[in-house]
Design an enzyme around this catalytic site. Sequence first.
Site, PDB file in Angstrom:
ATOM      1  N   PRO A 137       1.010  -0.895   0.333  1.00  0.00           N
ATOM      2  CA  PRO A 137      -0.213  -0.182  -0.077  1.00  0.00           C
ATOM      3  C   PRO A 137       0.589   1.064  -0.120  1.00  0.00           C
ATOM      4  O   PRO A 137       1.953   1.326   0.795  1.00  0.00           O
ATOM      5  CB  PRO A 137      -0.741  -0.147   1.521  1.00  0.00           C
ATOM      6  CG  PRO A 137      -0.862  -1.482   1.348  1.00  0.00           C
ATOM      7  CD  PRO A 137       0.559  -2.145   1.240  1.00  0.00           C
ATOM      8  N   GLU A 138       0.634   1.911  -0.251  1.00  0.00           N
ATOM      9  CA  GLU A 138       1.201   3.801  -0.877  1.00  0.00           C
ATOM     10  C   GLU A 138       0.350   4.377  -0.671  1.00  0.00           C
ATOM     11  O   GLU A 138      -0.952   3.991   0.528  1.00  0.00           O
ATOM     12  CB  GLU A 138       1.367   3.500  -2.265  1.00  0.00           C
ATOM     13  CG  GLU A 138       2.312   2.846  -2.930  1.00  0.00           C
ATOM     14  CD  GLU A 138       2.526   2.775  -4.342  1.00  0.00           C
ATOM     15  OE1 GLU A 138       2.477   4.242  -4.992  1.00  0.00           O
ATOM     16  OE2 GLU A 138       2.569   1.826  -5.436  1.00  0.00           O
ATOM     17  N   HIS A 234      -5.993 -14.692  11.117  1.00  0.00           N
ATOM     18  CA  HIS A 234      -4.419 -13.741  10.331  1.00  0.00           C
ATOM     19  C   HIS A 234      -4.264 -12.280  11.398  1.00  0.00           C
ATOM     20  O   HIS A 234      -3.242 -11.779  10.659  1.00  0.00           O
ATOM     21  CB  HIS A 234      -4.736 -13.204   9.270  1.00  0.00           C
ATOM     22  CG  HIS A 234      -4.900 -14.434   8.332  1.00  0.00           C
ATOM     23  ND1 HIS A 234      -3.228 -15.625   8.630  1.00  0.00           N
ATOM     24  CD2 HIS A 234      -5.705 -15.229   7.426  1.00  0.00           C
ATOM     25  CE1 HIS A 234      -3.410 -16.217   7.520  1.00  0.00           C
ATOM     26  NE2 HIS A 234      -5.120 -16.291   7.088  1.00  0.00           N
ATOM     27  N   ARG A 253       1.046 -12.056   5.562  1.00  0.00           N
ATOM     28  CA  ARG A 253       2.151 -12.236   5.792  1.00  0.00           C
ATOM     29  C   ARG A 253       3.424 -11.691   6.326  1.00  0.00           C
ATOM     30  O   ARG A 253       4.380 -12.053   6.320  1.00  0.00           O
ATOM     31  CB  ARG A 253       2.960 -11.886   4.226  1.00  0.00           C
ATOM     32  CG  ARG A 253       1.641 -12.025   3.012  1.00  0.00           C
ATOM     33  CD  ARG A 253       2.836 -11.505   1.853  1.00  0.00           C
ATOM     34  NE  ARG A 253       2.464 -12.602   0.403  1.00  0.00           N
ATOM     35  CZ  ARG A 253       2.910 -12.173  -0.722  1.00  0.00           C
ATOM     36  NH1 ARG A 253       2.917 -11.392  -1.106  1.00  0.00           N
ATOM     37  NH2 ARG A 253       2.354 -12.289  -1.295  1.00  0.00           N
TER      38      ARG A 253
END
Length: 414
Positions: A137-138, A234, A253
């Site tokens: 994400p930016e 998660h 992740r």
Amino acid sequence: WRPRRALRLSVLAHGHRPDVGLRLLVAGDVCADVEFWLEDVGLEEAFLLPPAHPPLQGVLDTVGLDLDGELADVGVAGQRSTGPVPWSGVLGAAVLVAVPATGPRRGGGRVGSVSDGGHARSVTSGPDQPSAGATMPELPEVESVRRQLDPLLAGRVVERTWFDDHPAHRFHAIGDLDGQRLVRVDRRGKYLVCPLAPGPHAAVALPRDTMLVLHLGMTGSFRLRGPGDPTDPHVRFQAWLDDDRRLDFRDPRRFGRVSVVRPDEVAEVVPTLARLGPEPLSDDFTLDGFAADLAATRSPVKVALLNQRLVAGVGNIYADEALWRARINPHARRVGRDRAARLHRAVRDVLAEAISREGTTFRDYQMVNGQSGRNADFLQAYGQAELPCQRCGTPMSHVVLGGRGTTYCRTCQT
């Protein structure tokens, strides 16, 4: 980079193939800061695998790599191979795995479309396209999350917290958050920053200007849950609030970061945050400063845009988009005042437009309300390799530049 085990960096340098971008998988707790690698070394991707990692097949399935290929190079405990190594050879407690950035990936296929004179243009992943799900994400994505989190969290007191401490270095001083008030949710570059104030039952007295720093990593997302709502497997961090809701941070992740940071330890705990350049949508991002900084660097302009010192929050997607809009070749090392002005305007425009569409979703990025961003349908450069340039019709080119996949038009970007 401060390794926790001594490993040679010869595989990282990859000197015999300088044109090949790399993804890294690290088995063993050897990486202190994955974001620092991505931004300062110019890697396409990095994956941190725990010392007690599951069988390799399952690990690579988790991060989305295809097992049907071969590795470009492998370094095991500092030793370097002389050629490709089959997947079966990638074993050991401390293994550094380098994969070409354009290597095979699972999950290729259509993930979005782009308007092209009334025709749909597919955005795909594959050997010549950016990988779906590989993007971090930016600024537009983080800003969209901030805009939803702030009205939900501003003024709330954190009553207690929980976090999954593997990997432990992704979390810092979480216990100090208990009893603190979240003043508001700000953003700096790709980080969410929440100033803290003491609540009525604060666990510790924190210095003025202490803040909660949150980074989404590649797969992080936030949800507000009610009493008794189940926990996703998660979820890596939870904060129970004084209005009986629970903030969950889900991160499959495990690249996300949650840190309580005192003002005197920012450079140590989140070094990237400490050295960020100006915010591109603020008055601090001036044309004079931007042009001077571009003139002072000898790096390719795409690499300079990504290093976060020139301007904060621009990543691979929006660097490609801004350079295409400004008609600048990403390899250019000298950008004069006129081209700097075009690029300065393009950076602002592509980011503002992406924010208005709540960011770009390929696979993982979601906002607090669970919805995806809509900007993927409007991309003009990123993900468009081999498709006609929307300006001149030349097939778009895809190269690896500074270790990052880069798509541009050879004809009209000069």
